[in-house]
Design a protein around this motif. Structure first.
Motif, PDB file in Angstrom:
ATOM      1  N   VAL A 354       0.754  -1.220   0.032  1.00 36.87           N
ATOM      2  CA  VAL A 354       0.130   0.038   0.119  1.00 36.87           C
ATOM      3  C   VAL A 354       0.796   1.195  -0.069  1.00 36.87           C
ATOM      4  O   VAL A 354       0.661   2.131  -0.844  1.00 36.87           O
ATOM      5  CB  VAL A 354      -0.640   0.103   1.106  1.00 36.87           C
ATOM      6  N   GLN A 355       1.818   1.375   0.859  1.00 39.23           N
ATOM      7  CA  GLN A 355       2.764   2.228   1.004  1.00 39.23           C
ATOM      8  C   GLN A 355       3.661   2.768  -0.120  1.00 39.23           C
ATOM      9  O   GLN A 355       3.953   3.769  -0.836  1.00 39.23           O
ATOM     10  CB  GLN A 355       3.608   2.127   2.412  1.00 39.23           C
ATOM     11  N   LEU A 356       4.059   1.567  -0.736  1.00 33.60           N
ATOM     12  CA  LEU A 356       4.667   1.635  -1.963  1.00 33.60           C
ATOM     13  C   LEU A 356       3.938   2.064  -3.419  1.00 33.60           C
ATOM     14  O   LEU A 356       4.698   2.811  -3.875  1.00 33.60           O
ATOM     15  CB  LEU A 356       5.268   0.142  -2.466  1.00 33.60           C
ATOM     16  N   ILE A 373      -6.110  -2.867  -4.870  1.00 30.11           N
ATOM     17  CA  ILE A 373      -5.494  -4.185  -4.682  1.00 30.11           C
ATOM     18  C   ILE A 373      -6.929  -5.174  -4.474  1.00 30.11           C
ATOM     19  O   ILE A 373      -6.755  -6.155  -5.096  1.00 30.11           O
ATOM     20  CB  ILE A 373      -4.790  -4.165  -3.123  1.00 30.11           C
ATOM     21  N   ALA A 374      -7.649  -4.592  -3.845  1.00 32.95           N
ATOM     22  CA  ALA A 374      -9.005  -5.390  -3.668  1.00 32.95           C
ATOM     23  C   ALA A 374      -9.545  -5.828  -5.038  1.00 32.95           C
ATOM     24  O   ALA A 374     -10.201  -6.927  -5.107  1.00 32.95           O
ATOM     25  CB  ALA A 374     -10.031  -4.723  -2.397  1.00 32.95           C
ATOM     26  N   ALA A 377      -6.036  -5.258  -9.232  1.00 30.69           N
ATOM     27  CA  ALA A 377      -5.423  -4.587 -10.285  1.00 30.69           C
ATOM     28  C   ALA A 377      -3.877  -4.463  -9.979  1.00 30.69           C
ATOM     29  O   ALA A 377      -3.211  -3.822 -11.088  1.00 30.69           O
ATOM     30  CB  ALA A 377      -5.745  -3.356 -10.382  1.00 30.69           C
ATOM     31  N   ILE A 378      -3.469  -4.741  -8.796  1.00 30.27           N
ATOM     32  CA  ILE A 378      -1.927  -4.585  -8.658  1.00 30.27           C
ATOM     33  C   ILE A 378      -1.109  -5.807  -8.807  1.00 30.27           C
ATOM     34  O   ILE A 378      -1.507  -6.865  -8.335  1.00 30.27           O
ATOM     35  CB  ILE A 378      -2.033  -4.072  -7.152  1.00 30.27           C
ATOM     36  N   LYS A 379      -0.083  -5.721  -9.422  1.00 31.15           N
ATOM     37  CA  LYS A 379       0.896  -6.837  -9.720  1.00 31.15           C
ATOM     38  C   LYS A 379       2.405  -6.333  -9.526  1.00 31.15           C
ATOM     39  O   LYS A 379       2.707  -5.150  -9.472  1.00 31.15           O
ATOM     40  CB  LYS A 379       0.865  -7.323 -10.959  1.00 31.15           C
ATOM     41  N   ILE A 380       3.086  -7.254  -8.839  1.00 29.32           N
ATOM     42  CA  ILE A 380       4.527  -6.825  -8.654  1.00 29.32           C
ATOM     43  C   ILE A 380       5.176  -8.196  -9.424  1.00 29.32           C
ATOM     44  O   ILE A 380       5.023  -9.384  -9.066  1.00 29.32           O
ATOM     45  CB  ILE A 380       5.089  -6.898  -7.184  1.00 29.32           C
ATOM     46  N   ASP A 381       6.167  -7.492 -10.433  1.00 29.53           N
ATOM     47  CA  ASP A 381       6.815  -8.649 -10.990  1.00 29.53           C
ATOM     48  C   ASP A 381       5.837  -9.731 -11.768  1.00 29.53           C
ATOM     49  O   ASP A 381       6.164 -10.787 -11.722  1.00 29.53           O
ATOM     50  CB  ASP A 381       7.936  -9.045 -10.403  1.00 29.53           C
ATOM     51  N   THR A 387      -3.762  -9.225  -0.976  1.00 24.51           N
ATOM     52  CA  THR A 387      -4.293  -8.253   0.347  1.00 24.51           C
ATOM     53  C   THR A 387      -3.402  -7.392   0.544  1.00 24.51           C
ATOM     54  O   THR A 387      -2.036  -7.153   0.219  1.00 24.51           O
ATOM     55  CB  THR A 387      -4.376  -9.448   1.545  1.00 24.51           C
ATOM     56  N   ASP A 388      -4.097  -6.263   1.149  1.00 24.00           N
ATOM     57  CA  ASP A 388      -3.563  -4.937   1.294  1.00 24.00           C
ATOM     58  C   ASP A 388      -2.651  -4.909   2.513  1.00 24.00           C
ATOM     59  O   ASP A 388      -2.100  -4.178   3.019  1.00 24.00           O
ATOM     60  CB  ASP A 388      -4.485  -3.783   1.381  1.00 24.00           C
ATOM     61  N   MET A 389      -2.540  -6.168   3.124  1.00 27.14           N
ATOM     62  CA  MET A 389      -1.772  -6.310   4.222  1.00 27.14           C
ATOM     63  C   MET A 389      -0.198  -6.786   4.134  1.00 27.14           C
ATOM     64  O   MET A 389       0.712  -6.586   4.758  1.00 27.14           O
ATOM     65  CB  MET A 389      -2.322  -7.492   5.397  1.00 27.14           C
TER      66      MET A 389
END
Lengths: 414, 414
Positions: A354-356, A373-374, A377-381, A387-389
């Motif tokens: 979330v902070q990132l 995130i819910a 829509a968010i991916k990393i690599d 989860t936003d945790m």
């Protein structure tokens, strides 16, 4: 009939302009008067005054606005005078009922700034050096109570209640404050002061634009013509394109963003978009339309043509080409584009996702980050965040992606 | 409750004033607040501000007006401050629709003159030295368009449409101009500026007077109380007394005229007249009422008492006595009064009756003369004139009479 006094060449010019102005228009009230005014303008070589009213509180220009701007451009190209009217008087008043927090009074500086923002964007369509700028506070703020009474004496309550939204609110017992009846009155009076020949607007401005005719007549002036353009549906294909519905393509958006958004225009609206916001000729558009019907053209290819055209109009040929290439790379080949925006990461190496998202500037707030995130829509690599945790450890060349079109590659310092 | 803080003597004073003000009143909105305001005024020894609005275009004061003036007088006698408000702002604007020729804009001088005429007449009821005079153009003419918008934001269309005459005109599809909605708004705003505690008016001012409460509340001020008096029917016994209905007794009329007119007040209205426009106490009026019911009093005698009282109020004891004597002479004994107005005749000796009536000044026009002849109201030397074609030869001491109360004796030169 002025028309009868025109030379053959002038008559041809009249027909040419008339045909042009009628393209894509929803309504001209009344058509005969437009012909008469144009004929007179051609005969006397005197440009017509074409008004467009603008709300100074929302200066983000999107493709929806360009429908009217393109029409203005046609008039400008033929030597007529464009009058841009910033309706700053009401903006400066704010909401006298105090109910709408959103409608805070604008300061002079805010108005000037917002107007400036408009003009910079309008410059992508119009030749701003030839445009007349007017602020209606110039005359409206000078009116005293007795002037207002004189003005109000020229219109009936019944006439004002015909406006769709008033009629509806009365029907549903929703209160209308007396001051609201003055908004159309002011718009009408602006046309009296500016002596407009034609006022442009979307069809939703039908009532307000006709106020200009009404008040001009009451003040013994020549009546303006209402030229109303269809409303452009936004990317959802349903609602009018607007910032608040988040279904818009802003004309200041980056080329890739613009291209990507354009690719989400519903198929059934493509022809309307071509007609209302691109420079294609009616003949070219008919060809596309027929191609789609006969299936000699693939809708995806047509949409790519539309997207490219849009980017070309508000950026340039090169940017359009690049945007198309990037689109092909990501979506058609399923790859991450070559040229990614990068950021040298100086924050902590371990951080919540979330902070990132906020620190990279990809998203404006933590709540928005959580929402995305819910929404998955968010991916990393390339790995979807569940989860936003979740916390991550930053690595060199790590790619954070938001949806299908926003990316950020993180670089670690040496 | 301020009331609880009052001494016994103050409480008595409160009860006395309350009882007085309630006499003959049609409506007090709301009664509790009147008690509270009065209690506070008595406790702090601070006079209340009592407003009466006046239309500067019709300064002829008749008995209908005195209903409210007498109520004002009661407040004045108890030390409260009377605020007379000349509504000159609208008078100076005239009719912005241009439809009503009668409503020409008044000049500053006309307003001042009309106000002066009011005050001279009001002086017969009120102590004008203690009265505050206000012209609403003082503040209304200073308002600019944005002030007007702020003001208009404080009232809804629905609320304004509740006014009886608006409601009716909407129901019958008769047009209402937008400026008309501002008349009650102005009246309300006047109370904000004047910080009135109470506004007086006839019951026909119900809506307008409540506007004062509405706007005072919206401007965060203490709300005024509406004190509404019954409307006095005119001599026809049906319509509200008014100059335009010609059913009025003006307070500036000659004593004989006044007395004669008063004698034509319908019997069933006598008690109402006693209550609303004479200084008789409720007890005295009850006595008269009972006398009429029990037939111990003859209605003609009661009416003569009323007529005499009216003349006494606006002339004096002596004039009242004389008027009564003349009335008895003419009507009860069927004689022509001794003291007749005379005129030295210098016109032609042979003349049509119609022309004679106009030339003597007895009637304003030939058409009026013809109408009166047709109605059998014209006599010459006691002989009724039958047709307006008739001609007469003027003789010395010839008496021309119009109805029962207008006479002219013609004198021939030597």
């Amino acid at each position: 009939m002025v028309k009868e006094k025109l030379s053959e060449q002038q008559l041809k010019e009249l027909q040419r302009q008339l045909k042009l102005y009628k393209q894509g228009v929803q309504e001209i009230i009344p058509t005969e008067e437009l012909e008469e005014k144009l004929a007179k303008s051609i005969l006397l070589n005197k440009p017509l005054k074409i008004k467009l009213g603008l709300d100074p509180s929302a200066p983000d220009v999107h493709l929806g606005h360009t429908v009217v701007l393109k029409k203005l451009k046609q008039f400008q190209d033929n030597g007529h005078t464009i009058q841009l009217l910033i309706g700053d008087f009401t903006g400066k008043i704010g909401d006298p009922t105090g109910k709408s927090i959103a409608r805070k009074p604008l300061t002079d500086e805010e108005v000037k700034h917002n107007a400036q923002t408009y003009f910079e964007q309008f410059g992508k369509v119009l030749d701003m050096e030839k445009v007349e700028l007017h602020y209606n506070s110039t005359w409206l703020s000078q009116l005293k109570f007795d002037d207002v009474i004189q003005l109000a004496g020229k219109i009936t309550i019944a006439r004002l209640m015909e406006r769709d939204d008033f009629e509806e609110r009365i029907a549903f017992g929703k209160p209308i404050s007396l001051h609201e009846f003055f908004y159309p009155v002011m718009q009408g009076y602006d046309s009296v002061v500016l002596e407009c020949d034609i006022e442009l607007g979307g069809t939703d401005q039908h009532f307000n634009v006709l106020m200009g005719r009404h008040f001009q007549e009451k003040f013994g002036k020549t009546k303006q013509i209402a030229l109303l353009m269809p409303l452009l549906e936004g990317l959802d294909g349903v609602e009018k394109m607007s910032k608040s519905k988040n279904n818009y393509i802003g004309i200041n958006e980056p080329a890739n963003e613009m291209y990507g958004k354009a690719m989400s225009i519903p198929d059934e609206l493509m022809v309307k978009y071509f007609t209302l916001i691109t420079p294609l000729t009616p003949e070219e558009i008919t060809e596309i339309e027929e191609g789609l019907v006969k299936r000699t053209l693939h809708p995806r290819d047509v949409k790519m043509q539309l997207a490219k055209l849009i980017v070309q109009m508000y950026h340039d040929e090169e940017a359009a080409e690049k945007a198309e290439q990037q689109f092909i790379t990501i979506f058609q080949k399923g790859e991450v584009p070559e040229e990614l925006p990068t950021m040298t990461w100086t924050g902590p190496t371990s951080i919540t996702i979330v902070q990132l998202l906020v620190d990279t500037g990809l998203l404006p707030s933590k709540s928005e980050a959580k929402r995305m995130i819910a929404g998955g829509a968010i991916k990393i690599d390339g790995k979807k965040i569940i989860t936003d945790m979740e916390t991550t450890t930053i690595s060199h060349n790590m790619i954070v992606s938001v949806g299908k079109r926003k990316f950020m590659k993180l670089l670690l310092k040496n």
